[in-house]
Design a protein around this motif. Structure first.
Motif, PDB file in Angstrom:
ATOM      1  N   HIS A  49     -20.949   2.857   6.165  1.00  0.00           N
ATOM      2  CA  HIS A  49     -20.142   1.986   5.306  1.00  0.00           C
ATOM      3  C   HIS A  49     -20.506   2.101   3.828  1.00  0.00           C
ATOM      4  O   HIS A  49     -19.761   1.603   2.972  1.00  0.00           O
ATOM      5  N   LEU A  50     -21.614   2.741   3.507  1.00  0.00           N
ATOM      6  CA  LEU A  50     -21.998   2.862   2.101  1.00  0.00           C
ATOM      7  C   LEU A  50     -21.030   3.736   1.318  1.00  0.00           C
ATOM      8  O   LEU A  50     -21.011   3.685   0.087  1.00  0.00           O
ATOM      9  N   GLY A  51     -20.237   4.540   2.028  1.00  0.00           N
ATOM     10  CA  GLY A  51     -19.290   5.420   1.355  1.00  0.00           C
ATOM     11  C   GLY A  51     -17.884   4.868   1.288  1.00  0.00           C
ATOM     12  O   GLY A  51     -16.945   5.620   1.002  1.00  0.00           O
ATOM     13  N   MET A  52     -17.720   3.574   1.537  1.00  0.00           N
ATOM     14  CA  MET A  52     -16.399   2.954   1.523  1.00  0.00           C
ATOM     15  C   MET A  52     -16.310   1.890   0.433  1.00  0.00           C
ATOM     16  O   MET A  52     -17.311   1.256   0.089  1.00  0.00           O
ATOM     17  N   GLU A  53     -15.091   1.693  -0.092  1.00  0.00           N
ATOM     18  CA  GLU A  53     -14.860   0.538  -0.959  1.00  0.00           C
ATOM     19  C   GLU A  53     -15.150  -0.722  -0.143  1.00  0.00           C
ATOM     20  O   GLU A  53     -14.692  -0.857   0.991  1.00  0.00           O
ATOM     21  N   TYR A  92     -12.283   5.909  -6.966  1.00  0.00           N
ATOM     22  CA  TYR A  92     -12.200   5.450  -5.576  1.00  0.00           C
ATOM     23  C   TYR A  92     -13.302   6.057  -4.717  1.00  0.00           C
ATOM     24  O   TYR A  92     -13.811   7.144  -4.989  1.00  0.00           O
ATOM     25  N   GLU A  93     -13.626   5.314  -3.666  1.00  0.00           N
ATOM     26  CA  GLU A  93     -14.463   5.853  -2.597  1.00  0.00           C
ATOM     27  C   GLU A  93     -13.546   6.524  -1.564  1.00  0.00           C
ATOM     28  O   GLU A  93     -12.332   6.632  -1.752  1.00  0.00           O
ATOM     29  N   GLY A  98       0.808  -1.212   0.000  1.00  0.00           N
ATOM     30  CA  GLY A  98       0.000   0.000   0.000  1.00  0.00           C
ATOM     31  C   GLY A  98       0.844   1.266   0.000  1.00  0.00           C
ATOM     32  O   GLY A  98       1.987   1.299  -0.476  1.00  0.00           O
ATOM     33  N   TRP A  99       0.266   2.333   0.560  1.00  0.00           N
ATOM     34  CA  TRP A  99       0.961   3.618   0.552  1.00  0.00           C
ATOM     35  C   TRP A  99       2.239   3.571   1.378  1.00  0.00           C
ATOM     36  O   TRP A  99       3.210   4.284   1.077  1.00  0.00           O
ATOM     37  N   ILE A 100       2.262   2.710   2.398  1.00  0.00           N
ATOM     38  CA  ILE A 100       3.467   2.601   3.217  1.00  0.00           C
ATOM     39  C   ILE A 100       4.636   2.088   2.376  1.00  0.00           C
ATOM     40  O   ILE A 100       5.767   2.577   2.492  1.00  0.00           O
ATOM     41  N   ASP A 148      -5.928   1.106  -2.510  1.00  0.00           N
ATOM     42  CA  ASP A 148      -4.946   1.182  -3.602  1.00  0.00           C
ATOM     43  C   ASP A 148      -3.931   2.277  -3.288  1.00  0.00           C
ATOM     44  O   ASP A 148      -3.610   3.116  -4.127  1.00  0.00           O
ATOM     45  N   GLY A 149      -3.424   2.253  -2.058  1.00  0.00           N
ATOM     46  CA  GLY A 149      -2.611   3.352  -1.569  1.00  0.00           C
ATOM     47  C   GLY A 149      -1.292   3.536  -2.294  1.00  0.00           C
ATOM     48  O   GLY A 149      -0.829   4.667  -2.471  1.00  0.00           O
ATOM     49  N   GLU A 150      -0.673   2.446  -2.734  1.00  0.00           N
ATOM     50  CA  GLU A 150       0.611   2.581  -3.421  1.00  0.00           C
ATOM     51  C   GLU A 150       0.452   3.396  -4.702  1.00  0.00           C
ATOM     52  O   GLU A 150       1.237   4.316  -4.977  1.00  0.00           O
TER      53      GLU A 150
END
Length: 439
Positions: A246-250, A413-414, A80-82, A421-423
């Motif tokens: 939770h409706l606003g999250m992937e 993305y949400e 991920g982004w890390i 998909d942070g990376e």
């Protein structure tokens, strides 16, 4: 101002993670920077470095978690982004004051205070003091060198506060799903987000055609039977509606659907609630475990004005959410309502101070629009056009007010895109900031 730092692991032992070395850091900082006599708090952070770079003199990237009231993520894998960040930075995962391993904020830790004292104490846990903490920590870890920051959701609000008052401490800044609506009131924010929630409900029911009947059956069961959560509190239809966050999250709509489709069991003695549903329902809501989120959520929008329970008042403009059966039960979103402090066991002791905070009229200003208009720190932001939590139009309004800010507007993305998909997201933002091509 006196600031100190200590390592909880006095022996200097570090944690080995996949491809990473982590170290715990703890800082003793003032509760109130204007009045150090009020005492100190502890602020925890976890540093990360790639195992092959541990002896290199790397710049820092500080991560500001969303919320407010949530600890920084706990690293598990080099992904991920890390993963992208560790290619060139040391990463500092900051447990913002009141969260995680920092001095906690909860009903137990505040039990010795009356409502007035609790409210006064909690006024020190907004973005202004989070950034004061960050600068105090930078003075220890990177005193001669500005560092890079990344803010997700509310963390992006912290980024703009940083740019407003301490831009000298920054080399670069990144924001994902979190440009604050500068100049917009809490009422305006919730009026916009209620519209977004209605849209997400429509999409949810289009994807899952039997969701309406499942929710209707569950609503009727809750109206006529006492269903107790593991904490002992009774589950009500308004509490059930809170799953809409939770409706606003992937992957969030799927999680809600798969939960409600197994909520009720047909037994020889009649319809019964599924114990699995009861257990997982509590796990999907954070109000008991992260009370700071409930107490201060509306305050993040307040500058010299009260919130006065904005979400609760604006909800009245959308009667669809309170329609009685046989009208469909609509789920709500990231809204805090005063009745929640009568329902959630660990919010009940905070009801009085929450009321005082909702009426507070003198919240300090968080953003300096003049400083933002002349900002020289490179800022790159991902704005999600379908974001249920942060209104796109308001983000674009603010973006125009911040010099040197470039944004990537996407419908891919949400709100929690950085976790999914942070990376790729961070890599793209770094390329935008530096004017380079994607790797």
């Amino acid at each position: 101002m006196s600031v100190s730092a200590k390592l909880p692991n006095a022996s200097g032992v570090k944690t080995l993670l996949p491809q990473m070395i982590a170290q715990k850091l703890s800082f003793i900082l003032p509760l109130d920077y204007q009045d150090p006599a009020k005492g100190t708090i502890e602020v925890f952070a976890r540093s990360l470095v790639h195992k092959d770079k541990q002896h290199q003199d790397l710049p820092w990237l500080v991560y500001f978690q969303g919320g407010p009231g949530f600890a920084a993520q706990r690293p598990v894998s080099h992904s991920g982004w890390i993963k992208r960040a560790l290619a060139e930075y040391r990463v500092l995962l900051l447990d913002q004051r009141g969260t995680g391993l920092s001095t906690p904020v909860n009903a137990t830790s505040l039990a010795h205070l009356d409502d007035v004292a609790k409210a006064d104490y909690l006024t020190h846990f907004r973005a202004d003091n989070i950034i004061r903490d960050a600068e105090a920590i930078r003075a220890i870890l990177s005193p001669e060198t500005p560092w890079t920051i990344l803010g997700q959701s509310f963390g992006g609000f912290c980024v703009l506060r940083y740019l407003s008052v301490a831009a000298h401490g920054l080399k670069e800044a990144y924001i994902t799903g979190g440009i604050p609506p500068i100049g917009r009131s809490a009422d305006e924010v919730y009026r916009a987000t209620f519209k977004r929630v209605l849209q997400k409900n429509r999409q949810f029911h289009q994807r899952f055609p039997d969701a309406a009947s499942l929710l209707a059956a569950l609503q009727q069961h809750l109206l006529h039977h006492q269903v107790l959560l593991p904490s002992g509190q009774r589950l009500t239809p308004p509490m059930l509606q809170l799953l809409g966050i939770h409706l606003g999250m992937e992957d969030g709509p799927e999680a809600v659907y798969y939960l409600i489709e197994q909520a009720l069991l047909s037994t020889p003695s009649g319809e019964r609630i599924n114990p699995l549903f009861v257990e997982r329902f509590g796990q999907m809501l954070d109000y008991n475990t992260n009370p700071l989120f409930s107490v201060l959520h509306e305050a993040i929008y307040c500058e010299m004005q009260p919130s006065n329970w904005a979400a609760h008042r604006i909800r009245a403009e959308y009667p669809q959410f309170d329609a009685a059966p046989p009208a469909p039960l609509l789920l709500t979103g990231e809204m805090i309502f005063p009745w929640m402090f009568d329902c959630f066991e660990h919010l009940k002791p905070l009801k009085g101070c929450a009321e005082l905070l909702a009426q507070k009229t003198d919240w300090p200003r968080l953003y300096d629009t003049a400083a933002l208009a002349t900002n020289t720190v490179p800022v790159a932001s991902a704005i999600y056009s379908e974001d249920m939590f942060v209104e796109m139009e308001y983000s674009l309004e603010t973006a125009k007010q911040v010099a040197n800010l470039k944004y990537w507007l996407t419908s891919e993305y949400e709100h929690n895109g950085i976790r999914m998909d942070g990376e790729r997201i961070l890599d793209r933002l770094i390329a935008i900031n530096r004017g380079t091509s994607l790797r």
